[in-house]
Design an enzyme around this catalytic site. Structure first.
Site, PDB file in Angstrom:
ATOM      1  N   HIS A   1      57.148 -66.166  28.631  1.00 31.02           N
ATOM      2  CA  HIS A   1      57.017 -66.428  27.283  1.00 31.02           C
ATOM      3  C   HIS A   1      57.893 -67.754  27.119  1.00 31.02           C
ATOM      4  O   HIS A   1      59.193 -67.780  27.222  1.00 31.02           O
ATOM      5  CB  HIS A   1      57.391 -65.524  26.094  1.00 31.02           C
ATOM      6  CG  HIS A   1      56.422 -64.214  26.139  1.00 31.02           C
ATOM      7  ND1 HIS A   1      55.386 -64.148  25.460  1.00 31.02           N
ATOM      8  CD2 HIS A   1      56.557 -63.247  27.173  1.00 31.02           C
ATOM      9  CE1 HIS A   1      54.743 -62.880  25.580  1.00 31.02           C
ATOM     10  NE2 HIS A   1      55.649 -62.333  26.740  1.00 31.02           N
TER      11      HIS A   1
ATOM     12  N   ASN B   1      59.294 -59.780  30.053  1.00 30.05           N
ATOM     13  CA  ASN B   1      59.515 -58.548  29.596  1.00 30.05           C
ATOM     14  C   ASN B   1      59.101 -57.805  30.964  1.00 30.05           C
ATOM     15  O   ASN B   1      58.483 -58.180  31.601  1.00 30.05           O
ATOM     16  CB  ASN B   1      58.627 -58.173  28.376  1.00 30.05           C
ATOM     17  CG  ASN B   1      59.062 -58.977  27.220  1.00 30.05           C
ATOM     18  OD1 ASN B   1      60.060 -59.325  26.886  1.00 30.05           O
ATOM     19  ND2 ASN B   1      57.864 -59.317  26.544  1.00 30.05           N
TER      20      ASN B   1
ATOM     21  N   VAL C   1      50.978 -56.849  29.290  1.00 34.72           N
ATOM     22  CA  VAL C   1      49.966 -57.020  30.393  1.00 34.72           C
ATOM     23  C   VAL C   1      50.841 -57.108  31.578  1.00 34.72           C
ATOM     24  O   VAL C   1      51.930 -57.626  31.629  1.00 34.72           O
ATOM     25  CB  VAL C   1      49.608 -58.446  29.856  1.00 34.72           C
ATOM     26  CG1 VAL C   1      48.565 -58.843  31.223  1.00 34.72           C
ATOM     27  CG2 VAL C   1      48.641 -58.642  28.668  1.00 34.72           C
TER      28      VAL C   1
ATOM     29  N   ARG D   1      48.305 -71.065  25.924  1.00 35.95           N
ATOM     30  CA  ARG D   1      49.222 -70.591  24.454  1.00 35.95           C
ATOM     31  C   ARG D   1      48.584 -69.308  24.260  1.00 35.95           C
ATOM     32  O   ARG D   1      47.684 -68.773  24.564  1.00 35.95           O
ATOM     33  CB  ARG D   1      48.306 -71.722  23.548  1.00 35.95           C
ATOM     34  CG  ARG D   1      48.681 -73.033  23.653  1.00 35.95           C
ATOM     35  CD  ARG D   1      48.026 -73.747  22.389  1.00 35.95           C
ATOM     36  NE  ARG D   1      47.956 -75.336  22.689  1.00 35.95           N
ATOM     37  CZ  ARG D   1      49.428 -76.035  22.502  1.00 35.95           C
ATOM     38  NH1 ARG D   1      50.550 -75.394  22.160  1.00 35.95           N
ATOM     39  NH2 ARG D   1      49.429 -77.361  22.579  1.00 35.95           N
ATOM     40  N   ASP D   2      49.647 -68.770  23.814  1.00 40.61           N
ATOM     41  CA  ASP D   2      49.563 -67.332  23.374  1.00 40.61           C
ATOM     42  C   ASP D   2      48.734 -67.053  22.258  1.00 40.61           C
ATOM     43  O   ASP D   2      48.599 -67.983  21.362  1.00 40.61           O
ATOM     44  CB  ASP D   2      50.911 -66.607  22.923  1.00 40.61           C
ATOM     45  CG  ASP D   2      50.918 -65.263  23.038  1.00 40.61           C
ATOM     46  OD1 ASP D   2      50.318 -64.665  22.106  1.00 40.61           O
ATOM     47  OD2 ASP D   2      51.934 -64.555  23.753  1.00 40.61           O
ATOM     48  N   ILE D   3      47.911 -66.044  22.264  1.00 40.77           N
ATOM     49  CA  ILE D   3      46.870 -65.896  21.169  1.00 40.77           C
ATOM     50  C   ILE D   3      47.478 -65.475  19.955  1.00 40.77           C
ATOM     51  O   ILE D   3      46.846 -65.248  18.728  1.00 40.77           O
ATOM     52  CB  ILE D   3      45.564 -64.918  21.525  1.00 40.77           C
ATOM     53  CG1 ILE D   3      46.157 -63.717  21.950  1.00 40.77           C
ATOM     54  CG2 ILE D   3      44.759 -65.781  22.582  1.00 40.77           C
ATOM     55  CD1 ILE D   3      45.013 -62.675  22.154  1.00 40.77           C
TER      56      ILE D   3
ATOM     57  N   HIS E   1      54.711 -62.664  33.503  1.00 38.79           N
ATOM     58  CA  HIS E   1      54.733 -63.800  32.836  1.00 38.79           C
ATOM     59  C   HIS E   1      55.879 -64.275  32.086  1.00 38.79           C
ATOM     60  O   HIS E   1      56.601 -63.261  31.616  1.00 38.79           O
ATOM     61  CB  HIS E   1      53.446 -63.685  31.873  1.00 38.79           C
ATOM     62  CG  HIS E   1      53.550 -62.707  30.885  1.00 38.79           C
ATOM     63  ND1 HIS E   1      53.261 -61.317  31.431  1.00 38.79           N
ATOM     64  CD2 HIS E   1      53.709 -62.445  29.529  1.00 38.79           C
ATOM     65  CE1 HIS E   1      53.140 -60.502  30.177  1.00 38.79           C
ATOM     66  NE2 HIS E   1      53.540 -61.291  29.084  1.00 38.79           N
TER      67      HIS E   1
END
Length: 123
Positions: free
Chosen positions: A103, A88, A97, A30-32, A101
């Site tokens: 999303h 991205n 980052v 999970r994204d923070i 990755h």
């Protein structure tokens, strides 16, 4: 760019994350700072800094990330209604980052375009 990122530390369990999926090639958590009710990041366990660093030799990992995204959407009940998958690349693409990755965003209707640049009048 160093291959040691916050994602490497999550893979190595040096820092905690809310992991929702793991296999031998990928990890999802999970994204923070979620941008949707369901927002997870799907990362390869092999560090690839950006889309520009994808090669014929590691391109199979990108397909696998999308398989994981579809699996998560199905498991969490978003496959039918729809979801968004975003990757991205570099600073102007919104990458913060430098470990490639996806999303995976779901749980609400997404508009298009996702961002309107009011300074340049772009939509």
């Amino acid at each position: 760019m160093s291959s040691e990122t916050i994602f490497t530390k999550i893979i190595n369990r040096e820092i905690p994350a809310d992991i929702v999926y793991e296999d031998e090639k990928a990890l999802a958590f999970r994204d923070i700072n979620p941008q949707a009710p369901f927002h997870v990041l799907v990362i390869p366990k092999t560090a690839i800094a950006t889309i520009n660093d994808v090669t014929e030799e590691n391109s199979h990992l990108i397909g696998h990330l999308y398989v994981v995204a579809a699996k998560l959407a199905q498991e969490h009940g978003f496959a039918e209604d729809g979801y968004r998958v975003v990757m991205n690349c570099n600073e102007h693409g919104g990458q913060t980052v430098y470990h490639l990755h996806l999303h995976v965003l779901a749980g609400k209707e997404m508009g298009w375009p996702p961002y309107q640049d009011t300074k340049k009048g772009l939509a």
